[in-house]
Scaffold this motif. Sequence first.
Motif, PDB file in Angstrom:
ATOM      1  N   LEU A  73       0.863  -1.171   0.000  1.00 50.70           N
ATOM      2  CA  LEU A  73       0.000   0.000   0.000  1.00 50.70           C
ATOM      3  C   LEU A  73       0.904   1.226   0.000  1.00 50.70           C
ATOM      4  CD1 LEU A  73      -2.321  -1.186   2.905  1.00 50.70           C
ATOM      5  CD2 LEU A  73      -2.743  -1.462   0.461  1.00 50.70           C
ATOM      6  N   ARG A  74       1.050   1.864  -1.148  1.00 47.08           N
ATOM      7  CA  ARG A  74       1.871   3.073  -1.232  1.00 47.08           C
ATOM      8  C   ARG A  74       0.934   4.267  -1.076  1.00 47.08           C
ATOM      9  NH1 ARG A  74       4.736   4.052  -6.653  1.00 47.08           N
ATOM     10  NH2 ARG A  74       5.696   2.097  -6.127  1.00 47.08           N
ATOM     11  N   VAL A  75       1.050   4.939   0.062  1.00 45.80           N
ATOM     12  CA  VAL A  75       0.157   6.053   0.389  1.00 45.80           C
ATOM     13  C   VAL A  75       0.916   7.361   0.222  1.00 45.80           C
ATOM     14  CG1 VAL A  75      -1.310   7.079   2.162  1.00 45.80           C
ATOM     15  CG2 VAL A  75      -1.105   4.587   1.996  1.00 45.80           C
ATOM     16  N   THR A  76       0.333   8.289  -0.537  1.00 41.14           N
ATOM     17  CA  THR A  76       0.922   9.605  -0.748  1.00 41.14           C
ATOM     18  C   THR A  76      -0.110  10.647  -0.360  1.00 41.14           C
ATOM     19  OG1 THR A  76       2.192   8.752  -2.615  1.00 41.14           O
ATOM     20  CG2 THR A  76       2.005  11.145  -2.441  1.00 41.14           C
ATOM     21  N   ALA A  77       0.319  11.630   0.413  1.00 44.31           N
ATOM     22  CA  ALA A  77      -0.548  12.742   0.802  1.00 44.31           C
ATOM     23  C   ALA A  77       0.049  14.023   0.237  1.00 44.31           C
ATOM     24  CB  ALA A  77      -0.653  12.833   2.317  1.00 44.31           C
ATOM     25  N   GLU A  78      -0.799  14.832  -0.405  1.00 45.68           N
ATOM     26  CA  GLU A  78      -0.339  16.099  -0.966  1.00 45.68           C
ATOM     27  C   GLU A  78      -1.198  17.219  -0.398  1.00 45.68           C
ATOM     28  OE1 GLU A  78       0.556  18.360  -5.188  1.00 45.68           O
ATOM     29  OE2 GLU A  78       0.098  16.231  -5.184  1.00 45.68           O
ATOM     30  N   SER A  79      -0.547  18.169   0.271  1.00 44.77           N
ATOM     31  CA  SER A  79      -1.256  19.290   0.888  1.00 44.77           C
ATOM     32  C   SER A  79      -1.684  20.289  -0.176  1.00 44.77           C
ATOM     33  CB  SER A  79      -0.361  19.973   1.921  1.00 44.77           C
ATOM     34  OG  SER A  79       0.656  20.719   1.265  1.00 44.77           O
ATOM     35  N   PRO A  80      -2.614  21.188   0.151  1.00 48.11           N
ATOM     36  CA  PRO A  80      -3.015  22.219  -0.810  1.00 48.11           C
ATOM     37  C   PRO A  80      -1.830  23.094  -1.252  1.00 48.11           C
ATOM     38  CG  PRO A  80      -4.598  22.106   0.974  1.00 48.11           C
ATOM     39  CD  PRO A  80      -3.451  21.222   1.345  1.00 48.11           C
ATOM     40  N   ALA A  81      -0.802  23.209  -0.402  1.00 45.36           N
ATOM     41  CA  ALA A  81       0.386  23.995  -0.740  1.00 45.36           C
ATOM     42  C   ALA A  81       1.345  23.232  -1.651  1.00 45.36           C
ATOM     43  CB  ALA A  81       1.110  24.428   0.533  1.00 45.36           C
ATOM     44  N   GLY A  82       1.043  21.953  -1.946  1.00 47.06           N
ATOM     45  CA  GLY A  82       1.880  21.166  -2.837  1.00 47.06           C
ATOM     46  C   GLY A  82       2.940  20.329  -2.157  1.00 47.06           C
ATOM     47  N   LYS A  83       2.967  20.310  -0.821  1.00 50.47           N
ATOM     48  CA  LYS A  83       3.938  19.468  -0.112  1.00 50.47           C
ATOM     49  C   LYS A  83       3.445  18.030  -0.115  1.00 50.47           C
ATOM     50  CE  LYS A  83       5.760  23.050   2.838  1.00 50.47           C
ATOM     51  NZ  LYS A  83       6.138  23.422   4.191  1.00 50.47           N
ATOM     52  N   ARG A  84       4.405  17.103  -0.313  1.00 48.42           N
ATOM     53  CA  ARG A  84       4.071  15.682  -0.377  1.00 48.42           C
ATOM     54  C   ARG A  84       4.774  14.892   0.713  1.00 48.42           C
ATOM     55  NH1 ARG A  84       4.321  13.937  -6.710  1.00 48.42           N
ATOM     56  NH2 ARG A  84       2.483  15.094  -7.342  1.00 48.42           N
ATOM     57  N   ALA A  85       4.087  13.851   1.153  1.00 49.12           N
ATOM     58  CA  ALA A  85       4.666  12.870   2.064  1.00 49.12           C
ATOM     59  C   ALA A  85       4.154  11.509   1.623  1.00 49.12           C
ATOM     60  CB  ALA A  85       4.249  13.157   3.503  1.00 49.12           C
ATOM     61  N   SER A  86       4.974  10.484   1.785  1.00 47.02           N
ATOM     62  CA  SER A  86       4.523   9.150   1.400  1.00 47.02           C
ATOM     63  C   SER A  86       5.039   8.105   2.369  1.00 47.02           C
ATOM     64  CB  SER A  86       4.939   8.820  -0.031  1.00 47.02           C
ATOM     65  OG  SER A  86       6.330   8.835  -0.146  1.00 47.02           O
ATOM     66  N   ALA A  87       4.349   6.981   2.392  1.00 49.45           N
ATOM     67  CA  ALA A  87       4.711   5.852   3.253  1.00 49.45           C
ATOM     68  C   ALA A  87       4.179   4.587   2.604  1.00 49.45           C
ATOM     69  CB  ALA A  87       4.132   6.031   4.648  1.00 49.45           C
ATOM     70  N   VAL A  88       4.718   3.449   3.028  1.00 47.52           N
ATOM     71  CA  VAL A  88       4.316   2.156   2.469  1.00 47.52           C
ATOM     72  C   VAL A  88       3.870   1.236   3.595  1.00 47.52           C
ATOM     73  CG1 VAL A  88       5.086   0.124   1.180  1.00 47.52           C
ATOM     74  CG2 VAL A  88       5.901   2.393   0.531  1.00 47.52           C
ATOM     75  N   GLY A  89       2.757   0.541   3.373  1.00 41.69           N
ATOM     76  CA  GLY A  89       2.281  -0.471   4.288  1.00 41.69           C
ATOM     77  C   GLY A  89       2.095  -1.782   3.543  1.00 41.69           C
ATOM     78  N   ARG A  90       1.760  -2.847   4.277  1.00 48.47           N
ATOM     79  CA  ARG A  90       1.544  -4.169   3.655  1.00 48.47           C
ATOM     80  C   ARG A  90       0.189  -4.709   4.069  1.00 48.47           C
ATOM     81  NH1 ARG A  90       7.283  -6.039   5.479  1.00 48.47           N
ATOM     82  NH2 ARG A  90       6.257  -5.354   7.334  1.00 48.47           N
ATOM     83  N   ALA A  91      -0.488  -5.323   3.135  1.00 49.01           N
ATOM     84  CA  ALA A  91      -1.784  -5.945   3.402  1.00 49.01           C
ATOM     85  C   ALA A  91      -1.724  -7.391   2.953  1.00 49.01           C
ATOM     86  CB  ALA A  91      -2.887  -5.215   2.641  1.00 49.01           C
TER      87      ALA A  91
END
Length: 95
Positions: A73-91
């Motif tokens: 599970l590759r999760v990426t979050a992008e704020s309204p200002a354009g900053k990104r963060a991502s993390a990986v989980g397993r299912a």
Amino acid sequence: QLTQVFNYPNPFDGTTYVHARLNQGARIRVQILTVAGRRVRELTADGSAGENFIPWDGKDSSGENVAIGVYLLRVTAESPAGKRASAVGRALRSR
């Protein structure tokens, strides 16, 4: 900031919920991949600060149930200002 990426229940045999904790509102994209890196499905949601749960019905992009096994599970979050963060989980898909 994006933390605590996991799914519940895990292992799952039907619907599971991808959990992601954000420190501010952001657009969340969840890429579900095989361990070989092939994209199975992509989910998106408007996340808010705090706990976010994105449902996945265990189906691929064609609407078919995915095979038993481990998925990333590759999760990426992008704020309204354009900053990104991502993390990986397993299912783990069972039955």
